[in-house]
Scaffold this motif. Structure first.
Motif, mmCIF file in Angstrom:
data_model
loop_
_atom_site.group_PDB
_atom_site.id
_atom_site.type_symbol
_atom_site.label_atom_id
_atom_site.label_comp_id
_atom_site.label_asym_id
_atom_site.label_seq_id
_atom_site.Cartn_x
_atom_site.Cartn_y
_atom_site.Cartn_z
ATOM 1 N N VAL A 283 88.082 52.166 21.760
ATOM 2 C CA VAL A 283 87.073 52.424 20.987
ATOM 3 C C VAL A 283 87.681 51.311 19.509
ATOM 4 N N LEU A 284 86.710 51.124 19.029
ATOM 5 C CA LEU A 284 86.796 49.940 18.041
ATOM 6 C C LEU A 284 86.135 50.256 17.408
ATOM 7 N N VAL A 285 86.948 50.651 16.238
ATOM 8 C CA VAL A 285 86.209 51.347 14.693
ATOM 9 C C VAL A 285 85.879 51.089 13.898
ATOM 10 N N ASP A 286 84.714 50.822 13.040
ATOM 11 C CA ASP A 286 84.475 50.025 11.937
ATOM 12 C C ASP A 286 85.057 50.841 10.641
ATOM 13 N N ASN A 287 83.556 52.488 10.918
ATOM 14 C CA ASN A 287 84.010 53.232 9.522
ATOM 15 C C ASN A 287 84.500 52.938 8.568
ATOM 16 N N GLY A 288 83.733 52.092 7.750
ATOM 17 C CA GLY A 288 84.137 51.609 6.846
ATOM 18 C C GLY A 288 85.164 49.813 6.256
#
Lengths: 462, 198, 244
Positions: A283-288
């Motif tokens: 899961v590639l997460v950006d979140n800011g």
């Protein structure tokens, strides 16, 4: 979440001074181990500089590397997911577990899942999550969060851990021997590893050119979990990419030396393909992170490889404890990352520093942490997050110091009561005076002395 | 727009102007200058320092002799055919969970790294990925002439070889999470025994 | 060589002795040092609190007072670092930059510009040297324990020229004292604990005096020493280098 700010939480932590000293000494010992180890490498500073340059290259080509990584990992049989924010990350993980009818999962250390609040989210959907890193398991049993990204229960004394194990794992009361407690956890968690069909890990490094990723542990808990499970979910911030496999040679030399003073973690595991018939999901997460990437002054905080060296060296962290930062990633690095996510909530953190600069010096990827703390202060004040009292005091101070007339007049009013010095009011309401005495006021200022003693000079001020 | 497109667009929009990758040669040269003369000796010192045990041996018979003394009891899973007939090489069952009671696992490694005591092992040498982790004790056999100085050299050796899974393993599983007291045998092997052969 | 003496506001008001020693020391070394009377403060207290946008007045004053000197010298690492990094004036960028780059902390001025090799000073006491962070890590007055680099110390090399001085080694050579500007009151608990720990290191090694390049750190430690009823004193390094 806590409503108290860092200073208030640190004050609570400091009520037990012996404990503060113990916490400080423990972390300082790790800093010393780090020093001893890195001083064996004459090329250390070049290693840091190279790592920093590689990370700058990554940040400046991140979109390309992300696509390259996705393509190569997919070719290797890994499934890639994209999460714009914490909520989407949590939903993806939950969806994968539901798809496989799994309601129990074992997890190794992932600060990203702490950032996303994954455990609570899954619990609210009936999924049982057990943290398998010993330190994380301990804080999980205590109903707390990690106070340090590498040493999650560094704030806990062995007696407290013994009590937790007595309560939850059936050890005899008043047993606090680390060897015995670790053995107990080993037996307890072995059963978990053997019965969980899903394992979640973090990602230390992901390689764009090969589509593989690396997970580092000392305990072997990530490998025990993933290599026994049917489904391996790896949660990864988008900034964890590095371009080439050979760059691991740089980062693996830096990571653990900086973190704990070991030459390398016991296990540096490279996951390239799933086992036959099994699955790996990333899961590639950006979140800011993409927002932080756009902040010129703060983007290089994304170079961070989560070694925790800045925490171990930070004299404020060591004496205030990780929980006083009320965010998943504490310490100096957390204080420059957190305001990006929520300025109001974390407006206090960039002020929880003396700007001593030790963090920037130990940082293996040369993030200018203390400079960013300074810059965040400017941003936060301009954005209106400074307390009104402070704002008024600062305006008064600026007006006084911008005028020699006002400055000299204020000085003459009596040196113990001049208004521009935060330490100058000698009463019990003044925090300076709680544990420190005032400087003895001299008869005259240097300016006055100079006027009397050096011919040709004029009386200073009005 | 999917999250994928959204994230990629935001990243592309916000990333700074392209910066070139550094040349690793300067660093590699500097690291080479600092290399110890005797890599084997350095490896043994570092491995011992991180809680492992090193044996310098001349033959597989030597290894068998030591193993018979050090690990006389318990289930042994051996993946090294050269250790026949003293240690039968293992035929793995489908259910890897059956490895939970393995006392000793014997595997080969491609090479060892002097600066950190690690060995590099890929999936095909492990038999099953979980084997080097689930066993109580681990034996790794590595040719004595396959000790590289640093991780830079290690990755030069690995080059672009393909593997499903590979690991640097440096010493026994360990933790210091309880008051920084070092305990060997956290979840994985309680001991790591490296036989430097030749 | 004409040197403008930049005396930080709190030194002017609370520690004139440090300023007098700085002036006398420079004069002793043949420097013509002048104290421009209309100086106040570098602006750091505002800037470090997030109010750098309020420092325009301080910047203008600093430029007005110090534009006409060959060098500007101050007995403070912290204030000099602020000038070096943050002095600016949108209307006269180049002038501001020139001024900031010729502003020196006292010990680096002595070692790098004057290249002092001998001092006629004597100070027969056990002395602990506090490495103030802004001078050390900001201005690189000394090597830093975090870095893999050759050891050196500009203030240390000057102290070694002082006759009969007995310099102690500390357990933690360059840990912050916890003053940190407004940090000392906004984070009172941590600041005081840091100060106590720093002082304890000096006391443990038998220091009779604690010295350093920044009076602010020393003021903080002095506050703790006095509260503890200790007889140990703080002295700015200029006062020791000027002692006879």
């Amino acid at each position: 979440m806590e409503s108290k700010d860092h200073a208030a939480l640190a004050e609570v932590f400091n009520k037990d001074e012996d404990r503060v000293s113990w916490h400080d000494e423990t972390l300082w010992w790790i800093r010393q181990k780090r020093d001893k180890n890195v001083h064996q490498l004459p090329e250390w500073e070049l290693l840091r500089e190279t790592a920093s340059q590689i990370k700058f290259n990554v940040l400046s080509n991140l979109s390309t590397y992300l696509e390259q990584f996705e393509k190569n990992a997919t070719c290797n049989g890994i499934k890639i997911h994209w999460a714009a924010d914490a909520k989407e990350h949590n939903d993806i993980v939950l969806g994968l577990l539901k798809e496989h009818q799994i309601n129990r999962m074992v997890k190794s250390k992932s600060m990203l899942t702490e950032e996303c609040g994954l455990n609570d989210y899954l619990a609210s959907h009936g999924i049982d999550v057990i943290d398998s890193d010993l330190g994380e398991r301990i804080v999980q049993l205590a109903g707390e969060h990690p106070s340090h990204i590498v040493l999650p229960c560094i704030h806990k004394k062995k007696g407290e851990i013994g009590d937790l194990f007595h309560k939850y794992l059936g050890t005899p009361s008043n047993v606090d021997d680390p060897q015995f407690l670790t053995e107990t956890a080993r037996q307890h968690l072995r059963e978990i590893f053997l019965t969980r069909r899903a394992a979640l890990t973090g990602v230390n490094f992901a390689i764009a050119e090969t589509g593989e990723f690396v997970v580092c542990t000392n305990e072997g808990n990530a490998d025990m979990g993933t290599n026994l499970a049917e489904v391996h979910i790896a949660s990864m911030g988008i900034e964890k990419l590095i371009p080439k496999r050979e760059h691991l040679g740089v980062f693996l030399r830096l990571l653990t030396r900086s973190a704990t003073g070991q030459p390398i973690t016991t296990y540096s595991s490279h996951y390239s393909k799933p086992r036959d018939g099994k699955q790996i999901h990333i899961v590639l997460v950006d979140n800011g992170r993409s927002v932080q990437l756009g902040r010129e002054d703060f983007r290089n905080s994304l170079k961070c490889i989560r070694c925790g060296a800045c925490m171990n060296t930070c004299p404020v962290y060591r004496r205030s404890g990780g929980h006083s930062y009320h965010t998943a990633v504490a310490g100096p690095i957390g204080s420059i990352l957190a305001p990006n996510l929520d300025m109001r909530k974390y407006a206090d953190l960039p002020f929880a520093s003396t700007l001593c600069g030790s963090c920037s010096n130990v940082c293996p990827v040369k993030i200018d942490i203390h400079q960013q703390l300074y810059k965040w202060r400017q941003v936060l004040v301009k954005a209106g997050y400074a307390p009104t009292v402070k704002k008024i005091a600062m305006q008064l101070m600026a007006a006084t110091l911008a005028s020699p007339t006002l400055y000299h007049a204020a000085g003459k009013m009596g040196r113990a009561t001049i208004k521009f010095a935060p330490f100058a009011v000698n009463n019990k309401l003044n925090p300076w005076y709680k544990q420190r005495d005032m400087p003895a006021p001299p008869k005259e200022s240097f300016g006055e002395w100079y006027a009397r003693n050096r011919a040709g000079s004029q009386e200073p001020g009005v | 727009m999917s999250s994928r497109e959204k994230i990629l667009a935001a990243v592309a929009r916000n990333q700074p102007e392209a910066v070139a990758l550094p040349d690793l040669n300067a660093l590699k040269d500097a690291a080479q200058l600092a290399e110890p003369a005797d890599l084997l000796e350095k490896y043994i010192t570092v491995l011992t320092g991180i809680g492992g045990t090193a044996y310098q041996v001349g033959s597989y018979e030597d290894i068998t002799g030591i193993l018979n003394v050090q690990f006389p009891e318990g289930r042994i899973v051996n993946t090294v055919t050269e250790l026949h007939p003293h240690h039968q090489s293992h035929v793995f069952e489908d259910d890897i969970h059956s490895l939970e009671n393995v006392e000793l696992a014997i595997i080969k490694a491609h090479f060892a790294v002097a600066e950190n005591g690690a060995v590099w092992v890929t999936e095909e040498l492990m038999g099953k990925r979980v084997l080097p982790f689930i066993c109580q004790h681990l034996v790794v056999i590595v040719p004595a002439n396959q000790v590289v100085a640093t991780m830079h050299k290690a990755y030069e050796q690995i080059s672009n070889r393909s593997y499903g899974y590979g690991a640097f393993i440096a010493g026994p599983s360990k933790t210091a999470d309880i008051e920084q007291s070092l305990v060997l045998g956290a979840h994985g092997p309680r001991s790591m025994n490296v036989f430097l052969l030749g | 060589m004409r040197v403008g003496l930049f005396i930080p506001c709190y030194v002017d008001q609370f520690y004139p002795g440090a300023a007098i020693a700085t002036l006398q020391l420079l004069e002793k070394l043949g420097v013509e040092a002048v104290y421009p009377k209309n100086q106040t403060c570098c602006g750091q207290p505002m800037a470090n609190s997030g109010f750098e946008h309020l420092t325009g007045g301080c910047n203008r004053l600093f430029i007005d007072n110090f534009a006409n000197f060959d060098y500007i010298v101050a007995p403070s690492g912290s204030c000099v670092l602020h000038i070096r990094e943050h002095l600016h004036d949108d209307k006269q960028t180049q002038l501001a930059n020139n001024i900031s780059q010729k502003t020196y902390e006292l010990t680096s001025f002595l070692t790098d510009v004057l290249k002092v090799e001998h001092l006629p000073s004597r100070f027969p006491y056990r002395v602990g040297m506090h490495q103030s962070c802004h001078g050390q890590r900001g201005l690189h007055l000394s090597s830093m324990t975090e870095l893999v680099a050759p050891a050196f110390s500009k203030p240390g090399s000057l102290l070694k020229m002082v006759k009969d001085i007995d310099l102690i080694e500390l357990d933690r050579k360059d840990e912050c004292c916890g003053f940190g500007g407004t940090f000392c009151v906004t984070e009172e608990a941590v600041s005081a604990k840091m100060g106590k720990d720093r002082v304890a290191d000096h006391l443990h090694h038998g220091a009779e005096y604690i010295t350093g390049v920044d009076m602010s750190c020393l003021m903080h430690m002095e506050g703790i020493l006095k509260r503890q009823g200790s007889k140990v004193k703080v002295l700015h390094i200029a006062e020791i280098l000027n002692a006879e």
